[in-house]
Design a protein around this motif. Structure first.
Motif, PDB file in Angstrom:
ATOM      1  N   GLU A 191       0.841  -1.185   0.000  1.00  0.00           N
ATOM      2  CA  GLU A 191       0.000   0.000   0.000  1.00  0.00           C
ATOM      3  C   GLU A 191       0.884   1.245   0.000  1.00  0.00           C
ATOM      4  N   GLY A 192       0.375   2.284  -0.623  1.00  0.00           N
ATOM      5  CA  GLY A 192       1.089   3.553  -0.663  1.00  0.00           C
ATOM      6  C   GLY A 192       0.090   4.688  -0.741  1.00  0.00           C
ATOM      7  N   PHE A 193       0.572   5.858  -1.102  1.00  0.00           N
ATOM      8  CA  PHE A 193      -0.311   7.015  -1.155  1.00  0.00           C
ATOM      9  C   PHE A 193       0.238   8.045  -2.123  1.00  0.00           C
ATOM     10  N   ARG A 194      -0.655   8.907  -2.571  1.00  0.00           N
ATOM     11  CA  ARG A 194      -0.266  10.096  -3.327  1.00  0.00           C
ATOM     12  C   ARG A 194      -0.702  11.309  -2.533  1.00  0.00           C
ATOM     13  N   SER A 195       0.223  12.235  -2.306  1.00  0.00           N
ATOM     14  CA  SER A 195      -0.110  13.425  -1.528  1.00  0.00           C
ATOM     15  C   SER A 195      -1.003  14.354  -2.343  1.00  0.00           C
ATOM     16  N   PRO A 196      -1.817  15.191  -1.686  1.00  0.00           N
ATOM     17  CA  PRO A 196      -2.758  16.052  -2.410  1.00  0.00           C
ATOM     18  C   PRO A 196      -2.083  17.307  -2.936  1.00  0.00           C
ATOM     19  N   GLN A 197      -2.802  18.039  -3.781  1.00  0.00           N
ATOM     20  CA  GLN A 197      -2.356  19.355  -4.185  1.00  0.00           C
ATOM     21  C   GLN A 197      -2.613  20.314  -3.025  1.00  0.00           C
ATOM     22  N   ALA A 198      -1.564  20.978  -2.576  1.00  0.00           N
ATOM     23  CA  ALA A 198      -1.651  21.760  -1.342  1.00  0.00           C
ATOM     24  C   ALA A 198      -2.694  22.864  -1.429  1.00  0.00           C
ATOM     25  N   ARG A 199      -2.833  23.489  -2.605  1.00  0.00           N
ATOM     26  CA  ARG A 199      -3.745  24.627  -2.714  1.00  0.00           C
ATOM     27  C   ARG A 199      -5.212  24.202  -2.582  1.00  0.00           C
ATOM     28  N   SER A 200      -5.507  22.910  -2.723  1.00  0.00           N
ATOM     29  CA  SER A 200      -6.887  22.441  -2.632  1.00  0.00           C
ATOM     30  C   SER A 200      -7.320  22.176  -1.200  1.00  0.00           C
ATOM     31  N   LEU A 201      -6.406  22.292  -0.220  1.00  0.00           N
ATOM     32  CA  LEU A 201      -6.714  21.944   1.158  1.00  0.00           C
ATOM     33  C   LEU A 201      -7.427  23.089   1.872  1.00  0.00           C
ATOM     34  N   SER A 202      -8.338  22.729   2.776  1.00  0.00           N
ATOM     35  CA  SER A 202      -9.022  23.702   3.621  1.00  0.00           C
ATOM     36  C   SER A 202      -8.295  23.810   4.952  1.00  0.00           C
ATOM     37  N   ASN A 203      -8.489  24.932   5.633  1.00  0.00           N
ATOM     38  CA  ASN A 203      -7.809  25.163   6.895  1.00  0.00           C
ATOM     39  C   ASN A 203      -8.265  24.144   7.944  1.00  0.00           C
ATOM     40  N   GLY A 204      -7.303  23.472   8.570  1.00  0.00           N
ATOM     41  CA  GLY A 204      -7.593  22.489   9.594  1.00  0.00           C
ATOM     42  C   GLY A 204      -8.053  21.150   9.071  1.00  0.00           C
ATOM     43  N   GLU A 205      -8.123  20.985   7.766  1.00  0.00           N
ATOM     44  CA  GLU A 205      -8.602  19.728   7.181  1.00  0.00           C
ATOM     45  C   GLU A 205      -7.551  18.630   7.324  1.00  0.00           C
ATOM     46  N   PRO A 206      -7.937  17.444   7.790  1.00  0.00           N
ATOM     47  CA  PRO A 206      -6.978  16.326   7.761  1.00  0.00           C
ATOM     48  C   PRO A 206      -6.551  16.055   6.322  1.00  0.00           C
ATOM     49  N   THR A 207      -5.287  15.883   6.111  1.00  0.00           N
ATOM     50  CA  THR A 207      -4.767  15.736   4.754  1.00  0.00           C
ATOM     51  C   THR A 207      -5.425  14.538   4.057  1.00  0.00           C
ATOM     52  N   PRO A 208      -6.123  14.762   2.918  1.00  0.00           N
ATOM     53  CA  PRO A 208      -6.814  13.670   2.220  1.00  0.00           C
ATOM     54  C   PRO A 208      -5.871  12.922   1.278  1.00  0.00           C
ATOM     55  N   PHE A 209      -5.255  11.870   1.778  1.00  0.00           N
ATOM     56  CA  PHE A 209      -4.348  11.085   0.953  1.00  0.00           C
ATOM     57  C   PHE A 209      -5.132  10.236  -0.043  1.00  0.00           C
ATOM     58  N   THR A 210      -4.546  10.048  -1.214  1.00  0.00           N
ATOM     59  CA  THR A 210      -5.073   9.081  -2.172  1.00  0.00           C
ATOM     60  C   THR A 210      -4.407   7.741  -1.896  1.00  0.00           C
ATOM     61  N   ARG A 211      -5.194   6.787  -1.449  1.00  0.00           N
ATOM     62  CA  ARG A 211      -4.642   5.489  -1.115  1.00  0.00           C
ATOM     63  C   ARG A 211      -4.440   4.653  -2.376  1.00  0.00           C
ATOM     64  N   VAL A 212      -3.314   3.954  -2.410  1.00  0.00           N
ATOM     65  CA  VAL A 212      -2.971   3.085  -3.532  1.00  0.00           C
ATOM     66  C   VAL A 212      -2.693   1.691  -2.970  1.00  0.00           C
TER      67      VAL A 212
END
Length: 415
Positions: A184-205
């Motif tokens: 299993e792995g992940f792809r990190s999100p595009q930083a500019r799409s994140l909301s303040n205080g939002e848990p980082t939404p990883f794309t699971r692979v």
């Protein structure tokens, strides 16, 4: 225009008891300026030309220690490692008019991104012909985004993700091995799409693989079947001029690699990968089961090299004269495009010829040896290139033409 400057220092060693260690640190600078117009005058009568700029400073380190332990077998090993990287990024995207002046700014941001990770792994030999490799990695990622377009608003986000992996390696004979693995792995999100205080939404692979390898004195061959699942994927969008998030996808495929060395002066290699990529979910534009656009189904590469020796050169200053003759071909086929269209298949052959005597080498490299007319990229979307014409939303085929036949002559001095 693009530039990259990087410096790295690596330390590696082996102790008397067989413990190995390595430490790598690096620092770098990255700059990119890109002018692009994919749609002509579709969105703006003054033109859709945009200029993207990216500048970053990044530092990082990676280290690991591998130690031999006698758990099930004297050859068992454990491994501990860490990884850290921090990036400071400045990004902008501005639309330019026909006079070259800025008409609109869609991105003006500064991003601080940090990834700190640690992992544990083990290699065990429960039986003479069976080897288990497994472990897990934990990543902690943190983002801080300063958006100049949002009245200087600052957003922060962080999250944790664990990535396990296990592999079983079975040696059926001295020449044949089979391998089964899950990871299993992940792809990190595009930083500019994140909301303040939002848990980082990883794309699971998630990925599984089953393969076999055959080794002989003059040849090796391997074949592997694989399947991967992504919680969401990325596909190029002509309006935003970047890859945008799309529904979950699945890739199923087969990879084949063969290399032969019948003589020390002759080498051949062939690699072919078939991939069937489809959506697993639907949205307003895509249906489950549709092919993923721009993901080629067949990719292949073949190479032949002959490296003869012609004895010595000169009567008073003998030097071995060696030659090289090589051919390499690459295949790209089955490229799905949006709206159910397909791209053109492409095959490009390259060649190389060279001679070396002592410190002097002469070499001729020819790319696209057969002068094939091919498309490096193909896209389907609406556009408007005639400013005087009315806007049309009918998707059209757009291509980037592949490189023509190109010859490069080199004179090389080996010191």
């Amino acid at each position: 225009s693009s530039s990259r400057t990087q410096a790295a220092v690596e330390l590696a060693g082996l102790t008397d008891d067989g413990t190995s260690y390595e430490l790598l640190t690096w620092v770098g600078l990255r700059d990119l300026a890109l002018r692009q117009n994919f749609t002509g005058f579709l969105r703006d009568p003054n033109g859709d030309l945009e200029r993207q700029a990216h500048a970053s400073l990044f530092v990082g380190a990676r280290g690991s220690v591998r130690k031999r332990v006698h758990l099930l077998h004297p050859a068992d090993r454990i491994e501990l490692g860490f990884f850290g990287r921090s990036d400071r990024i400045t990004q902008s995207q501005r639309q330019l008019g026909l006079d070259g002046n800025v008409t609109r700014t869609s991105v003006d941001a500064r991003v601080a991104a940090t990834d700190v990770a640690g992992w544990f792994g083990a290699t065990l030999h429960p039986f003479a012909r069976l080897t288990f490799r497994g472990g897990a990695r934990v990543d902690a990622l943190a983002y801080r985004v300063e958006d100049a377009l949002g009245a200087g608003a600052t957003r922060t986000s962080h999250g944790f993700v664990t990535s396990p992996r296990i592999t079983a390696d079975v040696r059926l004979s001295d020449r044949v091995r089979t391998v089964a693995s899950y990871g299993e792995g992940f792809r990190s999100p595009q930083a500019r799409s994140l909301s303040n205080g939002e848990p980082t939404p990883f794309t699971r692979v998630r990925a599984v693989e089953l393969g076999a390898r055959w080794d002989a004195t003059f040849a090796t061959a391997s074949a592997a079947a694989f399947r991967t699942w992504l919680d969401d994927d990325l596909v190029f969008d002509h309006v935003t001029t970047r890859n945008e998030r799309v529904p979950a996808t699945r890739r199923t495929g087969l990879a084949l690699d063969v290399s032969v060395t019948p003589r020390p002066s002759f080498v051949g290699a062939l690699g072919i990968t078939y991939t069937h990529a489809v959506f697993r979910a639907s949205d307003a534009e895509r249906r489950a089961g549709d092919l993923v656009p721009y993901a080629p189904q067949l990719v292949g590469r073949g190479d032949l090299a002959w490296l003869p020796s012609f004895g010595t050169v000169g009567r008073h200053r003998p030097h071995p004269l060696t030659g090289r003759l090589g051919l390499g071909g690459q295949l790209l086929a089955g490229r799905p495009l949006p709206y159910g269209e397909r791209g053109h298949d492409a095959f490009v052959l390259d060649g190389s010829l060279g001679f070396r005597g002592g410190p002097i080498e002469l070499r001729l490299d020819v790319w696209n040896l057969l002068g094939a007319a091919w498309f490096d990229g193909e896209f389907v979307y609406p556009s408007r290139w005639d400013r005087a014409a009315g806007a049309a939303l009918v998707p059209q085929r757009h291509v980037t033409v592949g490189a023509p036949r190109t010859a490069l002559f080199s004179l090389i001095c080996h010191l």
